[in-house]
Design a protein around this motif. Structure first.
Motif, mmCIF file in Angstrom:
data_model
loop_
_atom_site.group_PDB
_atom_site.id
_atom_site.type_symbol
_atom_site.label_atom_id
_atom_site.label_comp_id
_atom_site.label_asym_id
_atom_site.label_seq_id
_atom_site.Cartn_x
_atom_site.Cartn_y
_atom_site.Cartn_z
ATOM 1 N N UNK A 137 6.043 1.242 3.164
ATOM 2 C CA UNK A 137 4.616 1.163 3.482
ATOM 3 C C UNK A 137 3.951 0.094 2.607
ATOM 4 N N UNK A 138 4.384 0.031 1.367
ATOM 5 C CA UNK A 138 3.834 -0.956 0.430
ATOM 6 C C UNK A 138 4.032 -2.372 0.957
ATOM 7 N N UNK A 139 5.174 -2.606 1.573
ATOM 8 C CA UNK A 139 5.466 -3.946 2.084
ATOM 9 C C UNK A 139 4.611 -4.281 3.305
ATOM 10 N N UNK A 188 10.982 10.161 -0.194
ATOM 11 C CA UNK A 188 9.785 9.435 -0.615
ATOM 12 C C UNK A 188 10.126 8.088 -1.277
ATOM 13 N N UNK A 189 11.276 8.022 -1.951
ATOM 14 C CA UNK A 189 11.653 6.780 -2.641
ATOM 15 C C UNK A 189 11.811 5.607 -1.681
ATOM 16 N N UNK A 190 12.250 5.902 -0.483
ATOM 17 C CA UNK A 190 12.410 4.820 0.502
ATOM 18 C C UNK A 190 11.099 4.544 1.228
ATOM 19 N N UNK A 206 -1.509 -4.325 13.803
ATOM 20 C CA UNK A 206 -0.475 -5.365 13.806
ATOM 21 C C UNK A 206 0.858 -4.835 13.285
ATOM 22 N N UNK A 207 0.798 -3.708 12.614
ATOM 23 C CA UNK A 207 1.941 -3.229 11.848
ATOM 24 C C UNK A 207 2.644 -2.029 12.501
ATOM 25 N N UNK A 224 -3.262 0.150 2.191
ATOM 26 C CA UNK A 224 -3.441 1.603 2.244
ATOM 27 C C UNK A 224 -3.373 2.200 0.833
ATOM 28 N N UNK A 225 -2.680 1.507 -0.069
ATOM 29 C CA UNK A 225 -2.587 1.984 -1.453
ATOM 30 C C UNK A 225 -1.851 3.311 -1.551
ATOM 31 N N UNK A 226 -0.808 3.454 -0.740
ATOM 32 C CA UNK A 226 -0.065 4.721 -0.739
ATOM 33 C C UNK A 226 0.619 4.945 -2.087
ATOM 34 N N UNK A 227 0.456 6.139 -2.619
ATOM 35 C CA UNK A 227 1.152 6.497 -3.860
ATOM 36 C C UNK A 227 1.968 7.768 -3.636
#
Ligand SMILES: Cc1cc2nc3c(=O)[nH]c(=O)nc-3n(C[C@H](O)[C@H](O)[C@H](O)COP(=O)(O)OP(=O)(O)OC[C@H]3O[C@@H](n4cnc5c(N)ncnc54)[C@H](O)[C@@H]3O)c2cc1C
Ligand SMILES: *[C@@H]1O[C@H](CO)[C@@H](O)[C@H](O)[C@H]1NC(C)=O
Ligand SMILES: *[C@@H]1O[C@H](CO)[C@@H](O)[C@H](O)[C@H]1NC(C)=O
Ligand SMILES: *[C@@H]1O[C@H](CO)[C@@H](O)[C@H](O)[C@H]1NC(C)=O
Ligand SMILES: *[C@@H]1O[C@H](CO)[C@@H](O)[C@H](O)[C@H]1NC(C)=O
Ligand SMILES: *[C@@H]1O[C@H](CO)[C@@H](O)[C@H](O)[C@H]1NC(C)=O
Ligand SMILES: *[C@@H]1O[C@H](CO)[C@@H](O)[C@H](O)[C@H]1NC(C)=O
Ligand SMILES: *[C@@H]1O[C@H](CO)[C@@H](O)[C@H](O)[C@H]1NC(C)=O
Ligand SMILES: *[C@@H]1O[C@H](CO)[C@@H](O)[C@H](O)[C@H]1NC(C)=O
Length: 542
Positions: free
Chosen positions: A326-328, A319-321, A275-276, A333-336
């Motif tokens: 992805x979090x939104x 990476x800051x952007x 969906x994303x 996915x729990x991306x860190x």
């Protein structure tokens, strides 16, 4: 087509190839060679670039670019002659002499055709192998380049990166793919959402046509120029080189490779991803590779096979952007931060292909990377997200015997792909496609039994997928060539109506226009193969 007509065509084809090879082959070959040499009084002697079965290096020359070892065995028909042209005139002679002496031609650039169509034929034939046509000229000022068809995507990426950190080109993920097949069949990779296909970024080309004429865009005309940007080159002539538009990339991009197993909710993640992924900002692409893998079950402490979905991403920025983006959209996915790495675009090419971080860029120049094997692949386009139960029905198949080394690669579209009309190029899979799937199964051991096991497996998976993927037609990507979806007969002839069966799957409504272009530029259907575009004029044998 009913099975019986397949069979009768196959029988006719076998008879035809038998009679012609038993009776005529050696004269065809001798006459062809005489013709080649007779024309070459002054140019660099062509004979240094001509290999018959007599030449000791014949075998290594033909094997070198065979990517799928399924088509390397002794039982697979081999060309009478291989030509590795060094000059345009060599290609022109080969085309003219082959027509004059009743031989077919196969054109090979990188040799990655899934079904071996660039170097296998059931009728007496000659291979034009463009291994020496791999020059690349980069024009940084005007952001263009000329690249010859025998160059690989990796050679192109490398050449661009030597000139600028901010220029790139949208093409394949795999660096060994040849530009000749890749560009003429479409060409997608991690830049597809931002810049489209390779074929969408071509501004001129040089082709040698059936009459041996050397034509640029202006001389070939817009119809033929349209056809070779997604319709496949092999139906129209030998494309010698391409002028491409280079694209801008920022100095820093960010990548990640995040694996999630079934135990880590892979099903839910893949489901939500659908969906994303095609709706994300065009500056990010997030694809998935699904494989079976061995995990150690902590309870029993023994090896257990599970499914892993590898989420792979390229982001045009730091990476800051990326993290909040992805979090939104896909918080599950729990991306860190630790999953991500910032680097230059060329480093991202290496990273996403699976080379360790910090590897030498020169590896992109290798025409063979890793161990070759035998494989069968197929493709689908998905327009409506597959329900979770549908996905869960796939996973057990990856545990079956036929699936030992298999995968599903899901490449999301959207972004600029939604903005390009279906008829802009012959490649019609644009707006409305969420993602394309490539299914592939690999094996190492030759033999009918093994082959049957794996091919039956992938066909079973393909048939399982039917309710979930595009319909009427069930679309396919030309560059993921699949002869299961329909073929001309073995000697490359077919009626338009029969060819339309596979034609609409690759090209939808563009198939009609491709056949018209074919009829105009090669009415006698000299450039033909099992899935070449039919001429509306000629249905007869030569
Ligand atoms: C390991 C692997 C990875 C791949 N990864 C990707 C990917 O990331 N993205 C993607 O889009 N595709 C990918 N592909 C598919 C690839 O795009 C196609 O197989 C493509 O057609 C290969 O081009 P080639 O020149 O290497 O192949 P070849 O086998 O040389 O040619 C393929 C077809 O094009 C014709 N052809 C080749 N050169 C010319 C020419 N100069 N003039 C006219 N006709 C020509 C041939 O006759 C044949 O019909 C991959 C394939 C493999 C095997
Ligand atoms: C071969 O002939 C062409 C045209 O006839 C000429 O332009 C070219 O210079 C010749 N090459 C050699 C090596 O003599
Ligand atoms: C192949 O052999 C023929 C004679 O048998 C010779 O003329 C030709 O130059 C050889 N080709 C190569 C590339 O060595
Ligand atoms: C290949 O070798 C055979 C026998 O050795 C010979 O008769 C034939 O002429 C050779 N063909 C070519 C093209 O050199
Ligand atoms: C770039 O294009 C311009 C305009 O067509 C031309 O004048 C210039 O010479 C080109 N630059 C290069 C390096 O080719
Ligand atoms: C999987 O999803 C469930 C609920 O949907 C959640 O409770 C659990 O923490 C998730 N597991 C992992 C490893 O993310
Ligand atoms: C899993 O492990 C078994 C036993 O070690 C092995 O035979 C099998 O090939 C492995 N499967 C994969 C997908 O790695
Ligand atoms: C493998 O995992 C599945 C699902 O997690 C479980 O049902 C099965 O018992 C496991 N088998 C072994 C041998 O651990
Ligand atoms: C696609 O078109 C829309 C609307 O015109 C535009 O906002 C968007 O930027 C375009 N996307 C790309 C990747 O060009």
């Amino acid at each position: 087509m009913p099975l019986s007509s397949y069979l009768s065509i196959a029988i006719i084809a076998i008879l035809f190839s038998f009679t012609s090879s038993a009776i005529d082959t050696s004269t065809h070959e001798d006459n062809f060679l005489q013709c080649l040499y007779s024309y070459s009084h002054n140019s660099t002697s062509i004979s240094k670039f001509v290999y018959t079965k007599n030449n000791s290096s014949y075998s290594s020359i033909i094997q070198f670019s065979i990517q799928n070892l399924r088509f390397a065995t002794n039982t697979i028909p081999k060309p009478l002659v291989i030509i590795t042209p060094k000059e345009i005139s060599h290609i022109q002679k080969a085309i003219i002499c082959a027509q004059n002496h009743g031989l077919q031609i196969r054109i090979r650039s990188g040799g990655h055709d899934f079904e071996g169509l660039s170097y296998v034929s059931e009728v007496p034939f000659v291979v034009i192998d463009l291994i020496h046509f791999r020059g690349i000229e980069i024009n940084v000022e005007n952001r263009t380049a000329w690249v010859q068809s025998g160059a690989t995507a990796g050679e192109l990426y490398y050449a661009i990166s030597r000139k600028s950190r901010n220029l790139a080109f949208p093409a394949s993920v795999c660096p060994t793919v040849g530009v000749g097949g890749l560009f003429s069949g479409g060409g997608h990779g991690f830049l597809v959402r931002k810049y489209g296909l390779s074929a969408d970024n071509i501004i001129d080309a040089h082709i040698i046509d059936v009459k041996g004429r050397f034509l640029d865009r202006q001389a070939m005309g817009e119809d033929l120029f349209w056809a070779i940007r997604g319709g496949g080159g092999a139906s129209f002539g030998v494309i010698v080189s391409w002028k491409i538009k280079l694209v801008h990339v920022p100095s820093i991009v960010t990548v990640f490779n995040v694996p999630r197993t079934l135990e880590q909710n892979a099903s839910k993640l893949v489901h939500k991803w659908q969906y994303v992924a095609s709706k994300l900002d065009e500056n990010i692409i997030l694809g998935i590779v699904i494989k079976s893998t061995n995990s150690t079950s902590s309870k029993q402490g023994e090896s257990n096979s599970t499914i892993v979905a590898l989420f792979q991403s390229l982001f045009f920025g730091g990476v800051d952007k990326l993290i909040p983006l992805v979090q939104e959209k896909l918080p599950e996915l729990g991306l860190v931060r630790e999953d991500c790495a910032e680097m230059s675009w060329i480093e991202s090419v290496l990273f996403l292909f699976g080379f360790p971080n910090g590897g030498k860029h020169e590896v992109l120049l290798n025409r063979i990377i890793g161990e070759k094997d035998i494989f069968k692949a197929k493709s689908d386009f998905v327009k409506i997200p597959i329900p979770e139960f549908g996905l869960e029905g796939i996973w057990p198949m990856f545990g079956e015997d036929g699936a030992k080394d298999s995968m599903m690669v899901m490449v999301p579209y959207g972004g600029i792909m939604d903005n390009i009309s279906e008829s802009e190029t012959p490649f019609p899979h644009r707006y409305g496609n969420l993602y394309v799937i490539q299914y592939a199964v690999h094996w190492h051991q030759e033999g009918d039994e093994v082959e049957k096991l794996h091919i039956n497996w992938i066909r079973k998976l393909y048939s399982y997928m039917e309710p979930f993927v595009s319909k009427s037609p069930r679309s396919a990507y030309l560059n993921y060539r699949d002869l299961d979806i329909g073929v001309n007969n073995k000697i490359g002839y077919t009626s338009y109506k029969q060819a339309n069966i596979w034609g609409v799957k690759y090209f939808k409504n563009n198939f009609k226009r491709l056949a018209k272009v074919k009829t105009k530029v090669d009415p006698q259907n000299f450039f033909r193969n099992e899935q070449s575009i039919p001429s509306l004029v000629s249905k007869k044998h030569r």
